[in-house]
Design an enzyme around this catalytic site. Structure first.
Site, mmCIF file in Angstrom:
data_model
loop_
_atom_site.group_PDB
_atom_site.id
_atom_site.type_symbol
_atom_site.label_atom_id
_atom_site.label_comp_id
_atom_site.label_asym_id
_atom_site.label_seq_id
_atom_site.Cartn_x
_atom_site.Cartn_y
_atom_site.Cartn_z
ATOM 1 N N LYS A 4 12.098 56.512 59.146
ATOM 2 C CA LYS A 4 12.948 57.434 58.381
ATOM 3 C C LYS A 4 12.173 57.911 57.156
ATOM 4 C CE LYS A 4 16.507 56.362 61.030
ATOM 5 N NZ LYS A 4 16.985 57.290 62.084
ATOM 6 N N SER B 131 21.234 61.074 62.987
ATOM 7 C CA SER B 131 20.368 60.005 62.511
ATOM 8 C C SER B 131 21.193 58.821 62.021
ATOM 9 C CB SER B 131 19.475 60.512 61.371
ATOM 10 O OG SER B 131 18.739 59.458 60.802
ATOM 11 N N SER C 207 15.893 61.397 65.753
ATOM 12 C CA SER C 207 16.427 61.324 64.388
ATOM 13 C C SER C 207 15.517 61.944 63.341
ATOM 14 C CB SER C 207 16.715 59.867 64.009
ATOM 15 O OG SER C 207 15.513 59.131 63.908
ATOM 16 N N SER D 238 13.521 58.388 69.549
ATOM 17 C CA SER D 238 14.749 59.172 69.388
ATOM 18 C C SER D 238 14.472 60.455 68.619
ATOM 19 C CB SER D 238 15.814 58.351 68.649
ATOM 20 O OG SER D 238 15.473 58.214 67.280
#
Length: 265
Positions: free
Chosen positions: A137, A229, A76, A74
Site C-alpha cells: 500500500k 482496497s 488495490s 490484487s
C-alpha cells in the site's frame, strides 16, 4: 511468501551446519589430518552441502538485506501497480531486519509520505487468516499526522491534497466496468502519482470515509485504487514492526512485458 522464506532459512542452516561439521570434525576423524585424500570421494551429504551452502547463503543475504521480489496479486494499487506485476523491494530502506521474525537489527531509515511500502498485514483481529500475509500500500500518514478522507478527498493535517483529474474512464474492477476518475494526487513532499476513484463514491460517499490520528510507531496506508482496497481505513494502523521494504520497480509481468522496468511512482 512466508513458506519460501522459512524453507530458505532452514536449508541454509542445515547445509551450513553439515559443511562446518565436516570441515572441523568429520574430515579429521575420517583421515586423521586436515586435508582429504585426493583419491577418496566425500559422503554425498557433505558433497551436497558443500555445493549448495554458498548459493543458499548468498540468496538468503541478498533477499533479507538488499532486495526481494514480490508479486502483486490484487488490483488495490491500480493504476500504479497492475495485477501480475512482480516488483523488486528495497529491503534496507526501513532498516535491516532478520528473516522470518522481521525483527529490526540495524535502523537505517523510516517510511516517507508517499512511499509504496510492502509489509506484513497486521490483521483485523488475532483470528484473521490474512494476518502476516505480505501486503503493498501507499504510506499516507506518518506518526502524529491527522488524516481525513471524505467523498474522495484526502486531507493531511487539515490541508486538502491537490488533485488533477486526468481522465474519466470505465475501469475494470474484477471484470465489472465501473465509471471512475483517473487522478494525479500530489501528497505533501512526494512526487505526484496516479490514483483511481469510483465516480459513485464521489457522488454518494463511501464506506472508506475516515478521520484518524496516526499514533507513534505506526503509519496509515491506503491503496491507490481507493474504492477497491482493503487498507488502513478498514483495519487500522500499520505498526512499524510489520514493515518489509519499499517498492522500487516492476521487474516482470508475464502478461504485459511492457511493464518491465516500470518505476513505482
Amino acid at each position: 511468501m512466508r513458506w519460501f522464506e522459512t524453507i530458505l532459512v532452514v536449508l541454509t542452516l542445515a547445509t551450513g551446519i553439515v559443511w562446518a561439521l565436516d570441515k572441523f570434525v568429520w574430515r579429521k576423524r575420517r583421515h586423521g589430518r586436515d586435508d582429504l585424500l585426493a583419491d577418496e570421494k566425500e559422503p554425498w551429504v557433505v558433497e551436497t552441502a558443500r555445493s549448495f551452502f554458498p548459493v543458499l547463503a548468498i540468496v538468503l543475504l541478498l533477499r533479507t538485506f538488499v532486495a526481494e521480489p514480490f508479486r502483486i496479486p490484487s488490483g488495490s494499487m491500480i493504476p500504479s501497480l497492475q495485477i501480475g506485476d512482480f516488483i523488486l523491494v528495497n529491503k534496507f530502506s526501513y532498516g535491516l531486519r532478520l528473516p522470518i521474525t522481521n525483527t529490526k537489527i540495524v535502523p537505517l531509515g523510516e517510511p516517507k509520505r508517499g512511499d509504496v511500502a510492502v509489509f506484513k498485514f497486521p490483521g483485523r483481529d488475532e483470528t484473521d487468516p490474512e494476518k502476516g500475509v505480505d501486503y503493498v500500500k501507499r504510506v499516507i500518514g506518518l506518526p502524529g499526522d491527522k488524516i481525513s478522507y471524505h467523498m474522495g478527498v484526502l486531507q493531511v493535517n487539515g490541508v486538502p491534497v491537490e488533485y488533477t483529474t486526468k481522465q474519466v474512464l470505465d475501469a475494470d474492477q474484477g471484470g465489472i466496468s465501473i465509471p471512475s476518475e483517473l487522478r494525479i494526487e500530489a501528497l505533501p513532499g512526494h512526487a505526484p502519482h496516479p490514483i483511481l476513484i469510483s465516480r459513485d463514491s464521489l457522488l454518494n460517499g463511501a464506506m472508506g470515509d475516515t478521520d484518524v490520528i496516526v499514533p507513534d510507531g505506526h503509519y496509515f496506508v491506503m491503496g491507490d485504487n481507493r474504492d477497491n482496497s482493503l487498507d488502513g481505513r478498514f483495519w487500522g494502523m500499520l505498526p512499524e514492526a510489520n514493515l518489509r521494504g519499499r517498492a522500487m520497480f516492476v521487474w516482470m509481468n508475464f502478461g504485459n512485458f511492457k511493464r518491465i522496468g516500470t518505476r513505482v511512482p
